[in-house]
Design a protein around this motif. Structure first.
Motif, short mmCIF file in Angstrom:
data_model
loop_
_atom_site.label_atom_id
_atom_site.label_comp_id
_atom_site.label_asym_id
_atom_site.label_seq_id
_atom_site.Cartn_x
_atom_site.Cartn_y
_atom_site.Cartn_z
N LEU A 152 -27.05 -18.45 -14.12
CA LEU A 152 -25.82 -17.78 -14.52
C LEU A 152 -24.91 -17.60 -13.31
N THR A 153 -23.64 -17.85 -13.51
CA THR A 153 -22.63 -17.64 -12.47
C THR A 153 -21.68 -16.54 -12.92
N THR A 154 -21.57 -15.49 -12.14
CA THR A 154 -20.70 -14.37 -12.51
C THR A 154 -19.24 -14.81 -12.49
N LEU A 155 -18.53 -14.51 -13.58
CA LEU A 155 -17.11 -14.84 -13.70
C LEU A 155 -16.23 -13.62 -13.44
N ASP A 156 -16.57 -12.49 -14.09
CA ASP A 156 -15.75 -11.29 -13.94
C ASP A 156 -16.58 -10.07 -14.32
N LYS A 157 -16.13 -8.91 -13.83
CA LYS A 157 -16.78 -7.64 -14.16
C LYS A 157 -15.68 -6.60 -14.36
N LEU A 158 -15.84 -5.77 -15.41
CA LEU A 158 -14.82 -4.78 -15.74
C LEU A 158 -15.48 -3.44 -16.00
N GLU A 159 -14.96 -2.38 -15.36
CA GLU A 159 -15.45 -1.04 -15.64
C GLU A 159 -14.92 -0.55 -16.98
N VAL A 160 -15.80 0.08 -17.76
CA VAL A 160 -15.43 0.64 -19.05
C VAL A 160 -16.04 2.03 -19.17
N ILE A 161 -15.77 2.70 -20.27
CA ILE A 161 -16.35 4.01 -20.51
C ILE A 161 -17.88 3.90 -20.50
N GLN A 162 -18.53 4.93 -20.04
CA GLN A 162 -19.99 4.93 -19.89
C GLN A 162 -20.68 4.68 -21.24
N GLY A 163 -21.84 4.02 -21.17
CA GLY A 163 -22.71 3.90 -22.32
C GLY A 163 -22.48 2.74 -23.26
N PRO A 164 -21.92 1.61 -22.83
CA PRO A 164 -21.75 0.49 -23.77
C PRO A 164 -23.11 -0.08 -24.18
N VAL A 165 -23.29 -0.29 -25.50
CA VAL A 165 -24.60 -0.74 -25.99
C VAL A 165 -24.52 -1.91 -26.96
N SER A 166 -23.31 -2.33 -27.38
CA SER A 166 -23.22 -3.42 -28.34
C SER A 166 -21.81 -3.98 -28.35
N THR A 167 -21.70 -5.28 -28.65
CA THR A 167 -20.40 -5.93 -28.77
C THR A 167 -20.32 -6.71 -30.07
N ALA A 168 -19.07 -6.89 -30.53
CA ALA A 168 -18.76 -7.82 -31.62
C ALA A 168 -17.55 -8.62 -31.19
N GLU A 169 -17.69 -9.94 -31.19
CA GLU A 169 -16.58 -10.80 -30.78
C GLU A 169 -15.64 -11.03 -31.95
N PHE A 170 -14.35 -10.94 -31.70
CA PHE A 170 -13.37 -11.17 -32.75
C PHE A 170 -12.08 -11.69 -32.13
N GLY A 171 -11.07 -11.95 -32.99
CA GLY A 171 -9.78 -12.45 -32.51
C GLY A 171 -9.65 -13.94 -32.73
N VAL A 172 -8.43 -14.43 -32.68
CA VAL A 172 -8.17 -15.85 -32.87
C VAL A 172 -8.90 -16.66 -31.82
N GLY A 173 -9.78 -17.54 -32.26
CA GLY A 173 -10.55 -18.35 -31.33
C GLY A 173 -11.63 -17.58 -30.60
N GLY A 174 -11.83 -16.32 -30.95
CA GLY A 174 -12.82 -15.49 -30.27
C GLY A 174 -12.37 -15.15 -28.87
N ARG A 175 -11.59 -14.09 -28.71
CA ARG A 175 -11.11 -13.73 -27.37
C ARG A 175 -11.10 -12.22 -27.15
N GLY A 176 -11.80 -11.49 -28.01
CA GLY A 176 -11.89 -10.05 -27.83
C GLY A 176 -13.29 -9.55 -28.13
N LEU A 177 -13.67 -8.47 -27.47
CA LEU A 177 -14.95 -7.82 -27.70
C LEU A 177 -14.71 -6.39 -28.15
N ALA A 178 -15.17 -6.05 -29.35
CA ALA A 178 -15.22 -4.65 -29.76
C ALA A 178 -16.54 -4.09 -29.24
N ILE A 179 -16.49 -2.93 -28.59
CA ILE A 179 -17.67 -2.39 -27.90
C ILE A 179 -17.96 -0.98 -28.38
#
Length: 455
Positions: A152-179
């Protein structure tokens, strides 16, 4: 008197006879071999063994690269690692007695100290990893490029609110993550590019007016999973702390989530995860609740005003019937099989099975929690239990099914182990443990490197 041409004719005739004879002999030997293999396969079906082909990672090398299939898996652990495993399965050309192997290809620490969830965008070669951020004020989302060799090669890292436990990909062509953020009582959206660059789009944080019926676990909202509906128009988030399933209209262009009326569940049940099933006539939604150890079935109704309604069909225990369970028992994962015929759930902290130790030099049996399989009636949506099977150890927090539906990878948080189990696609029954690997720390997720969008 024999002419020279007569000698040649006789020689050719004798050669033809020899050639035909050798050919018939070879054909006979091949037929005997095939009949023997068929007989062995028939005996395996009549007398299955749960322990067929169990070997620890790296113990057995098949040496049959050209005649065996290999599959990559990614595994996350609270030890701070994302591990790539290579599963090699023997095929009909492999040597008799050859077994599956599950070998570690690489380990990455790029996600953070507390990886909790993995999701894959196969088309973009991007793996997303959530870090819960136990020790800091933030969690993180990390994007990795999935190299062909499993690294695996790291591409990017983003700080978010504490405690993320699940994602769902959505958006045109798949370009968003609901967390879903468990400890952060939040739902957020992160956008990403084809190159894996991450940007924060939206945060929604919730509070409770008062604790729920289980004040130790329901002292605050605890969103536990993000689920995209089959039309890709809505995101559902079961909230264990608030006893609701939060529902959002999902804008595929802007990636905005707009909250609409939630699905309210029985007080104190603590909804955790859910799964959809689309049939010829209806759309069903199955919800597993951790605190109540229950499964609730709904018919999903798509209203003309762009909202969702849910008609409850049944409310049953995770085992299908009332049985005595330890007080600490907690339902965990729920998935519909790729063919839509079966529903599988996992339950934790039961120790309801004792199974043979995976360590071949240790004769002490080990406890295991169950995987519970139900068949699904496509007309009514009702469930019929068909099997309880030992998950391979303690605390099956997560499991995933391959696209063919014949392999399940179980992430055993309590035993620091990943176990691969094969299943009969037609009957839905689990059959044998295929392979396993010990993983440092508490295992939180295990997924196949496959295009899940095609399931």
């Amino acid at each position: 008197m024999m002419t020279k041409s007569g000698h040649i004719a006789r020689a050719r005739g004798a050669g033809l006879i020899v050639t035909v004879g050798v050919t018939l002999l070879l054909a006979f030997l091949i037929l005997i071999c095939q009949l023997t293999q068929f007989s062995q396969s028939t005996n395996d079906l009549k007398h299955p063994t749960m322990w067929k082909g169990i070997f620890p990672a790296g113990l057995l090398s098949l040496g049959l690269v050209g005649s065996a299939s290999a599959t990559l898996l990614y595994v996350s652990s609270y030890a701070g690692t994302v591990t790539t495993l290579s599963l090699t399965l023997p095929d009909h050309n492999s040597a008799v007695g050859a077994a599956a192997t599950l070998e570690t290809i690489s380990n990455s620490t790029g996600c953070g100290p507390n990886p909790s969830w993995l999701s894959l965008d196969y088309s973009k070669n991007i793996l997303f990893c959530l870090d819960e951020g136990f020790v800091g004020p933030h969690g993180t989302v990390t994007s990795f490029y999935t190299n062909d060799d499993g690294t695996l090669t790291t591409l990017d890292k983003l700080e978010v609110i504490q405690g993320p436990v699940s994602t769902a990909e959505f958006g045109v062509g798949g370009r968003g993550l609901a967390i879903a953020h468990y400890s952060g009582s939040s739902v957020s959206v992160v956008g990403f590019t084809a190159g894996g660059n991450l940007t924060l789009v939206q945060n929604e944080t919730y509070v409770l007016v008062a604790p729920g019926p289980n004040p130790e676990r329901q002292e605050a909202p605890h969103p536990h999973e993000a689920i995209l509906d089959p039309t890709a128009s809505y995101v559902l988030v079961p909230d264990l702390g608030a006893d609701v399933v939060r529902i959002y209209q999902a804008d595929a262009s802007t990636l905005a989530l707009t909250a609409i009326a939630p699905l309210t569940v029985r007080p104190g049940t603590g909804p955790r995860h859910g799964a959809f099933l689309v049939t010829a006539e209806k759309t069903f939604f199955y919800l597993i609740s951790e605190l109540g150890n229950t499964i609730t079935g709904y018919e999903t109704i798509y209203n003309d005003n762009d909202t969702l309604s849910f008609s409850e069909l049944f409310f049953i225990p995770t085992h299908g019937q009332e049985i005595a369970l330890p007080n600490k028992t907690g339902a965990a994962e729920i998935l519909v099989s790729p063919d839509g015929k079966f529903l599988i759930v996992s339950s934790r902290w039961e120790d309801s099975f004792n199974i043979t130790n995976f360590d071949p030099i240790n004769s002490t049996e080990i406890p295991s929690d169950p995987l519970i399989t139900f068949s699904i009636d496509h007309v009514s949506g009702s469930l019929t239990k068909v099997q309880e099977f030992a998950a391979g150890g303690r605390v099956p927090r997560h499991f995933s099914i391959n696209a063919d539906g014949d392999l399940v990878a179980v992430a055993l948080q309590g035993d620091s182990r990943v176990v691969l189990i094969n299943r009969d696609v037609k009957t839905g029954l689990f059959k044998n443990y295929v392979a396993y690997a010990d993983i440092e720390g508490e295992v939180t997720a295990a997924i196949f490197y496959e295009d899940y969008h095609t399931i």
